[in-house]
Design a protein around this motif. Structure first.
Motif, mmCIF file in Angstrom:
data_model
loop_
_atom_site.group_PDB
_atom_site.id
_atom_site.type_symbol
_atom_site.label_atom_id
_atom_site.label_comp_id
_atom_site.label_asym_id
_atom_site.label_seq_id
_atom_site.Cartn_x
_atom_site.Cartn_y
_atom_site.Cartn_z
ATOM 1 N N GLU A 177 0.829 -1.210 0.000
ATOM 2 C CA GLU A 177 0.000 0.000 0.000
ATOM 3 C C GLU A 177 0.856 1.250 0.000
ATOM 4 O O GLU A 177 0.580 2.213 -0.710
ATOM 5 N N VAL A 178 1.947 1.244 0.814
ATOM 6 C CA VAL A 178 2.864 2.384 0.852
ATOM 7 C C VAL A 178 3.524 2.566 -0.513
ATOM 8 O O VAL A 178 3.664 3.681 -1.021
ATOM 9 N N GLN A 179 3.939 1.448 -1.118
ATOM 10 C CA GLN A 179 4.576 1.492 -2.439
ATOM 11 C C GLN A 179 3.651 2.131 -3.465
ATOM 12 O O GLN A 179 4.061 2.995 -4.245
ATOM 13 N N ASN A 180 2.392 1.722 -3.479
ATOM 14 C CA ASN A 180 1.425 2.271 -4.422
ATOM 15 C C ASN A 180 1.180 3.749 -4.164
ATOM 16 O O ASN A 180 0.950 4.521 -5.101
ATOM 17 N N THR A 181 1.217 4.153 -2.891
ATOM 18 C CA THR A 181 1.029 5.572 -2.558
ATOM 19 C C THR A 181 2.100 6.429 -3.215
ATOM 20 O O THR A 181 1.811 7.464 -3.804
ATOM 21 N N HIS A 182 3.349 6.000 -3.119
ATOM 22 C CA HIS A 182 4.453 6.753 -3.741
ATOM 23 C C HIS A 182 4.332 6.729 -5.255
ATOM 24 O O HIS A 182 4.539 7.755 -5.921
ATOM 25 N N LYS A 183 4.018 5.574 -5.812
ATOM 26 C CA LYS A 183 3.896 5.450 -7.263
ATOM 27 C C LYS A 183 2.787 6.335 -7.791
ATOM 28 O O LYS A 183 2.938 7.021 -8.814
ATOM 29 N N ASN A 184 1.660 6.367 -7.095
ATOM 30 C CA ASN A 184 0.540 7.221 -7.504
ATOM 31 C C ASN A 184 0.896 8.693 -7.382
ATOM 32 O O ASN A 184 0.479 9.510 -8.214
ATOM 33 N N ALA A 185 1.683 9.046 -6.350
ATOM 34 C CA ALA A 185 2.082 10.450 -6.175
ATOM 35 C C ALA A 185 2.956 10.910 -7.333
ATOM 36 O O ALA A 185 2.798 12.030 -7.835
ATOM 37 N N GLU A 201 0.558 11.347 -10.319
ATOM 38 C CA GLU A 201 -0.444 12.415 -10.213
ATOM 39 C C GLU A 201 0.174 13.787 -9.921
ATOM 40 O O GLU A 201 -0.211 14.787 -10.527
ATOM 41 N N SER A 245 7.579 12.272 -5.481
ATOM 42 C CA SER A 245 7.345 11.671 -4.174
ATOM 43 C C SER A 245 8.688 11.490 -3.494
ATOM 44 O O SER A 245 9.710 11.318 -4.168
ATOM 45 N N TYR A 277 8.592 0.048 -9.037
ATOM 46 C CA TYR A 277 7.867 1.262 -9.408
ATOM 47 C C TYR A 277 7.779 1.419 -10.920
ATOM 48 O O TYR A 277 6.800 1.940 -11.439
#
Length: 238
Positions: free
Chosen positions: A2-10, A13, A17, A80
């Motif tokens: 979940e943390v990994q996806n948060t950075h990737k999405n940042a 978008e 990050s 990533y």
């Protein structure tokens, strides 16, 4: 995950990050020690009271690669961005405590290549330290991502990057046209041993230091694109 996806999405978008703890203090110190021992008289080294910079960093200090590409960074790149990305540019920046550089907002719009070939949609061209650089088509710039490895704690007091969120998604964005009524500025604080991932089209700059602390950064750009018509990335490292 979940943390990994948060950075990737940042990165996708917002255009950036920051990830702390990619390197231990011992790993950072080993990198700094190896840089310090390097002969700085070659053309790719620029040294003054205001700035120490090494272009083609990973090629000029080949023994540094094992230290830079530790298991953490390799996992970040793989997870990533995928297995097929490779290095296309690397620079080391050292802004000493006495340096008070101000860097205006800009995008990173050029790539380093092995020769000058007249190709549609490639240009203008420049040469620095016998290195050809050219502005490529937008699709190539959009494909690149940058990893900035911080060897010192960096915040708003010693020249941390300031960025315009989401500006990477607006194509070529001239700084003089920034509409501050609609844009959001962020300061990208990164602790020692952390990294910042960013898109080169993200508008970014930095303020002068107010606390007179060092800020040393390794800047590495990655892509997975093969250039057209016999043109090659001059700094490619797989």
């Amino acid at each position: 995950m979940e943390v990994q996806n948060t950075h990737k999405n940042a990165v996708s978008e917002l255009g950036f990050s920051s990830i702390p703890g990619v390197y231990s203090n011992d790993e950072v110190d080993a990198i700094i020690q190896l840089i310090t021992k390097t002969d700085t008289t070659r053309d790719t080294f620029r040294k003054s009271k205001e700035l120490f910079a090494i272009r083609q960093f990973l090629k000029e200090i080949p023994n540094i690669n094992e230290l830079v590409f530790n298991e953490n960074l390799q996992n970040i790149i793989r997870n990533y961005f995928g297995e097929d990305y490779f290095v296309v540019k690397s620079i080391y920046f050292d802004k000493p405590e006495t340096s008070n550089w101000y860097v205006a907002y800009h995008q990173d719009l050029t790539i380093s290549v092995d020769q000058k070939i007249e190709i549609n949609d490639f240009g203008p061209w420049t040469v620095k330290q016998n290195q050809f650089a050219v502005q490529p088509p937008l699709s190539i710039l959009e494909n690149i991502f940058t990893v900035r490895i911080h060897l010192d704690d960096t915040d708003e007091n010693n020249g941390a990057l300031k960025v315009i969120e989401k500006s990477h998604a607006k194509g070529i964005y001239r700084p003089e046209t920034i509409d501050w009524n609609t844009e959001t500025e962020a300061i990208c604080s990164v602790p020692k041993g952390g990294i910042m991932i960013m898109k080169p089209l993200l508008l970014h700059g930095s303020n002068r230091t107010t606390n007179h602390k060092k800020r040393r950064v390794i800047h590495i750009e990655f892509s997975n694109i093969t250039l057209p018509e016999g043109l090659n990335w001059s700094e490619r490292i797989n």
